[in-house]
Design a protein around this motif. Structure first.
Motif, PDB file in Angstrom:
ATOM      1  N   SER A 162     -15.787  16.326   9.549  1.00  0.00           N
ATOM      2  CA  SER A 162     -14.421  16.522   9.061  1.00  0.00           C
ATOM      3  C   SER A 162     -13.660  17.540   9.911  1.00  0.00           C
ATOM      4  CB  SER A 162     -14.410  16.912   7.580  1.00  0.00           C
ATOM      5  OG  SER A 162     -15.228  18.021   7.346  1.00  0.00           O
ATOM      6  N   ASN A 221     -15.306  18.970   3.140  1.00  0.00           N
ATOM      7  CA  ASN A 221     -13.854  18.823   3.291  1.00  0.00           C
ATOM      8  C   ASN A 221     -13.081  19.983   2.673  1.00  0.00           C
ATOM      9  OD1 ASN A 221     -13.553  16.023   4.537  1.00  0.00           O
ATOM     10  ND2 ASN A 221     -15.031  15.729   2.881  1.00  0.00           N
ATOM     11  N   HIS A 255      -5.123  15.166   4.339  1.00  0.00           N
ATOM     12  CA  HIS A 255      -6.525  15.150   4.754  1.00  0.00           C
ATOM     13  C   HIS A 255      -7.126  13.771   4.508  1.00  0.00           C
ATOM     14  CE1 HIS A 255     -10.199  17.230   5.951  1.00  0.00           C
ATOM     15  NE2 HIS A 255     -10.835  16.635   4.961  1.00  0.00           N
ATOM     16  N   SER A 260     -10.590  11.931   3.807  1.00  0.00           N
ATOM     17  CA  SER A 260     -12.004  12.127   3.466  1.00  0.00           C
ATOM     18  C   SER A 260     -12.479  10.985   2.593  1.00  0.00           C
ATOM     19  CB  SER A 260     -12.221  13.472   2.776  1.00  0.00           C
ATOM     20  OG  SER A 260     -11.521  13.573   1.564  1.00  0.00           O
TER      21      SER A 260
END
Lengths: 726, 152
Positions: free
Chosen positions: A482, A514, A591, A593
């Motif tokens: 990540s 994350n 983000h 993830s």
């Protein structure tokens, strides 16, 4: 099983007013289904479907329910392809058994991995029912279709699914089947309520803690305050004097990823007596090697490790050269503490060992691992161990680790009776598998136009791998991913890792790595925007850059256009840039993830140095949205979870022992602090991806970025409570 | 011997008078809808109604209950059933573990205040933790119940 009621046929029929019957979900235990064999014929085309001749349809959920709605999501997919009537569906929870495929409920992957399989199961069942009707009516199957629990011909002649069971049983279930056109989905893609909502609102749902077995004892375990310390000696006199205490037994430590920590168990006739007996129990410990662990000192060590060159995990271009040529460079260090899961239901398990067989009832995310670990402990075959999965009162990764279940097996074996091991909240906070503690150093270079030309990300954090391989000091590849897959179009990038030995058990907690990476990347990008004098939204979109597909090692392609889209939508929904009241400001984070794309824009106010979050606008692109009700709920919950860690989350250790004890000093967000949360789910027909976790990592950095906008103060450490902001 | 009136029935139990009501209800009498969350009165998972008011049953020794009438989440009382219906309609529970306590606190709120403001709701519900984060839906469901009440 005690809780499966034998209901007489007459009283059952009277109760439900059905024309024929025989199946009931026992009161108080919706996870178990009992059958009365008389009259009812069952059709089991596969492991996941049981259609009864009365039309009742029992669908099996193989994954654990911990609030993410998986029981409803998975079974609704079967029902949709099968053209079943959702009101005729009841859900049966699978026991832990490899025949169901992987049952490990973590990593936000249940729907992602099982969607196609559940569709095929539903479609195959539908096909066989249509064939059965064709046979009965002596017409070609192609003239028939299924709709709402019936097979229908072109003239509207109907026959109920239940009435086809006898014939269907004689037929072969087809392997290759036609799946529905997504535009015809009835349940998939809708706001389908959870099947369990009523039982979860009236006290009848049975969590692990609610499981009762005849003659069951209760046990509490005293464990060493320092991870992997051992029992030197103990004095059980005072414990045995407590009314209700029956026995005191030592539990072995198994130095395995999911082995018990070991300790001394107090067995009693009720939970409270066990707790009191545990308090009275005197144990002398050998504290072991982790005795010196001091999380404050450790953070200094981690920070030193990221302030020097580390091992290179990724390099593109020449980052040092870029910094030399840059017209401006900035550096920041971020420090984030350990966290603990603290699900509302503490770890607990009922286990009954009888000779070489064993039955388990437990709130577990990992029933197969439980089976393996318990059978290994008992030195018996897996086939002798039955693992029943109860409802989980929250999991968040804690209940992936069956240490607490093996403990119950050890106590049951010792006392030769069924036992429920119950952790106190203090046990849960002090003997967990902790979310890692992280130091991260970031350096960025800007050219004269404010464009980012160099990006260095160095991090050091004890790895989850240390739980599997003690002594590990470097991150596992997934713990670098990540950071290395950061989707910024920057010509010179480098990611480095520093060493970080573990002194407590390190585990995975909702959204895992994350959390630290999402925080550092999003806050640092905001710092660069500020340095460049560009609006954070515009700056971030430029940083992500062109529409492109990033290389991945799997079938899921990392699409920067989808990433930019969620960010733009979140900004649009929040009306980014609008005039706000005095002291208010917005912050953003984005983000990727668990293969999903999430952005959040938060509006905060900071007045008298106190932060309040007013609104959170989150947008998720998780491919085809299988259950929008669940997805919305998960995104709301993720926002609250993210706020809890941003405001309060901090576990510290002194002399090897965890200092926090309970919800008094490990606080959670409460209702007055909960903002308005708005969720948008991007509409598309891509493959479904993760939902339970990806909403979390954006929240803390978005809040920190908003606070900066409001006050000019940049907070690079969490929780905000330490900055006296809450 | 201790007598407890729970959900309209008298239960006579032989326990240490110091035993918290929570454990008497769960382990001795056998109503498991009332939950253990922290044992220290922080989280509200153990809430029961005592004469219509929400109390942390983990903090209340059985000896101090006396003749007070207790209602748990399994019990019958107008506001509780109304709220349970709203809980279903708004799909409030995620894991559901804290919801018994949330419902009891909300019932006590409506028992004492038929038209609570947002601040009243916050002030009452601050006693209960939901780790799944269902607060926005709890609030909606309480407001929905209030609307139904005021309509009816």
């Amino acid at each position: 099983m005690k809780d499966v009621k034998n209901v007489s046929r007459r009283s059952f029929l009277k109760g439900l007013g059905l024309a024929s019957g025989g199946l009931i979900i026992a009161s108080g235990t919706t996870l178990f289904v009992a059958c009365e064999p008389k009259d009812i014929v069952e059709f089991n085309p596969n492991l996941f479907v049981q259609l009864n001749s009365d039309g009742n349809l029992i669908l099996v959920a193989s994954r654990s329910e911990m609030g993410q709605g998986v029981r409803t999501s998975l079974t609704s997919v079967i029902a949709d392809e099968m053209e079943a009537d959702w009101d005729r569906v009841s859900i049966k929870q699978a026991v832990g058994d490899a025949k169901y495929g992987d049952q490990n409920t973590d990593g936000s992957k249940s729907v992602r991995l099982l969607f196609e399989e559940m569709r095929k199961i539903g479609a195959a069942t539908k096909a066989v029912l249509i064939t059965a009707a064709a046979k009965k009516w002596e017409v070609p199957a192609s003239e028939l279709r299924a709709e709402n629990h019936f097979v229908i011909d072109n003239n509207g002649k109907k026959i109920g699914f239940g009435d086809l069971v006898e014939i269907a049983k004689t037929l072969e279930v087809p392997k290759d089947v036609q799946l529905k056109d997504p535009k015809d989905f009835k349940y998939i893609g809708k706001y389908l309520p959870s099947k369990d909502v009523a039982n979860l609102s009236n006290g009848s749902a049975v969590f692990g803690l609610d499981k009762r077995v005849d003659n069951m004892k209760f046990a509490a375990i005293k464990r060493c305050p320092v991870a992997f310390g051992t029992v030197k000696s103990y004095d059980k006199t005072a414990a045995l004097k407590v009314k209700g205490v029956i026995d005191v037994v030592e539990i072995p430590m198994l130095r395995k990823p999911f082995g018990p920590l070991g300790g001394v168990a107090v067995v009693a006739t009720n939970t409270w007596a066990a707790f009191k007996g545990k308090e009275a129990l005197k144990v002398e410990w050998d504290l072991g090697d982790n005795n010196a662990y001091d999380s404050e000192e450790y953070m200094k060590q981690l920070t030193a490790n990221v302030h020097k060159k580390g091992k290179v995990a990724k390099t593109v271009g020449d980052v040092e050269g870029a910094f030399k040529k840059a017209s401006k460079t900035i550096e920041s260090t971020y420090q984030l503490p350990h966290l603990v899961h603290a699900p509302m239901e503490v770890p607990n398990a009922v286990v009954w060992v009888q000779g070489n067989t064993c039955e388990v009832w437990a709130p577990t995310q990992e029933p197969q691992r439980t089976r393996t670990e318990v059978s290994a402990f008992l030195e018996t075959g897996e086939e002798n161990v039955t693992v029943n999965v109860t409802f989980l009162g929250g999991g968040f990764g804690r209940k992936s680790k069956p240490d607490y279940i093996v403990e119950a097996a050890a106590v049951s074996k010792a006392i030769k009776a069924p036992v429920q091991v119950v952790w106190t909240r203090e046990d849960d906070i002090q003997h967990g598998y902790y979310h890692t503690v992280a130091a991260q150093y970031m350096k960025g270079g800007l050219d004269k136009d404010g464009k980012v030309t160099g990006w260095l990300h160095r991090f050091a954090l004890p790895s989850i791998a240390s739980t599997f391989a003690p002594g590990t000091v470097d991150p596992a590849p997934f713990e670098s991913a990540s950071a290395t897959n950061v989707p910024f179009e920057i010509p010179n990038m480098q990611v480095e890792t520093g060493e970080a030995p573990a002194h407590v058990r390190i585990g995975w907690l909702r959204s895992v790595i994350n959390i630290p990476h999402g925080f550092a990347i999003n806050v640092f990008a905001d710092e660069l925007a500020n340095e460049a004098g560009v609006d954070p939204l515009e700056f971030r979109l430029n940083l992500i850059g062109s529409d492109r597909i990033e290389e991945t090692k799997n079938e899921y392609k990392y699409d920067t256009a989808r990433l930019k889209h969620v960010l733009k939508q979140a900004a649009k929904n929040a009306d980014w840039g609008k005039k706000l009241p005095e002291g208010h400001a917005m912050g953003l984070a984005v983000h990727y993830s668990f293969l999903s794309y999430v952005a959040s824009v938060v509006e905060v106010s900071v007045i008298n140095n106190k932060v309040k979050v007013h609104n959170i606008h989150s947008v998720i692109d998780c491919g085809l949205a299988v259950n929008k009700n669940t997805i919305t709920a998960q995104m709301e919950g993720a926002a609250i979870f993210g706020m809890s860690l941003a405001f309060y989350g901090k576990i510290t250790a002194k002399n090897g022992a965890i200092e926090q004890t309970n919800f008094g000093d490990y606080q959670m967000l409460r209702m007055p602090q909960a903002p308005k949360i708005y969720v948008e789910i991007v509409e598309n027909n891509e493959k479904p991806t993760g939902v339970g976790e990806p909403g979390v990592p954006v929240i803390a950095p978005a809040i920190v970025n908003a606070i900066f906008k409001a006050t000019g103060n940049r907070y690079r450490t969490l929780p905000l409570k330490d900055h006296k902001l809450v | 011997m201790t007598k407890l009136k729970i959900n309209g029935e008298i239960h006579t139990i032989d326990v240490d008078p110091d035993m918290p009501l929570l454990w008497a209800i769960r382990d001795i009498i056998g109503f498991t809808g009332t939950k253990f969350g922290c044992g220290k009165g922080f989280c509200g998972a153990c809430m029961v109604l005592m004469d219509g008011k929400a109390v942390n049953s983990c903090q209340l020794p059985v000896s101090s209950v006396g003749e007070n009438e207790l209602i748990t989440v399994e019990g019958q009382t107008e506001n509780l059933q109304l709220l349970q219906k709203s809980w279903e309609e708004h799909n409030v529970p995620q894991c559901g573990f804290c919801q018994s306590g949330q419902l009891i606190t909300a019932t006590a709120l409506l028992n004492g205040n038929s038209n609570p403001s947002e601040e009243d709701i916050n002030n009452a519900m601050v006693r209960n933790i939901c780790r799944c984060g269902t607060y926005p839906r709890i609030k909606k469901a309480i407001n929905h119940s209030v609307e139904l009440k005021n309509k009816g």
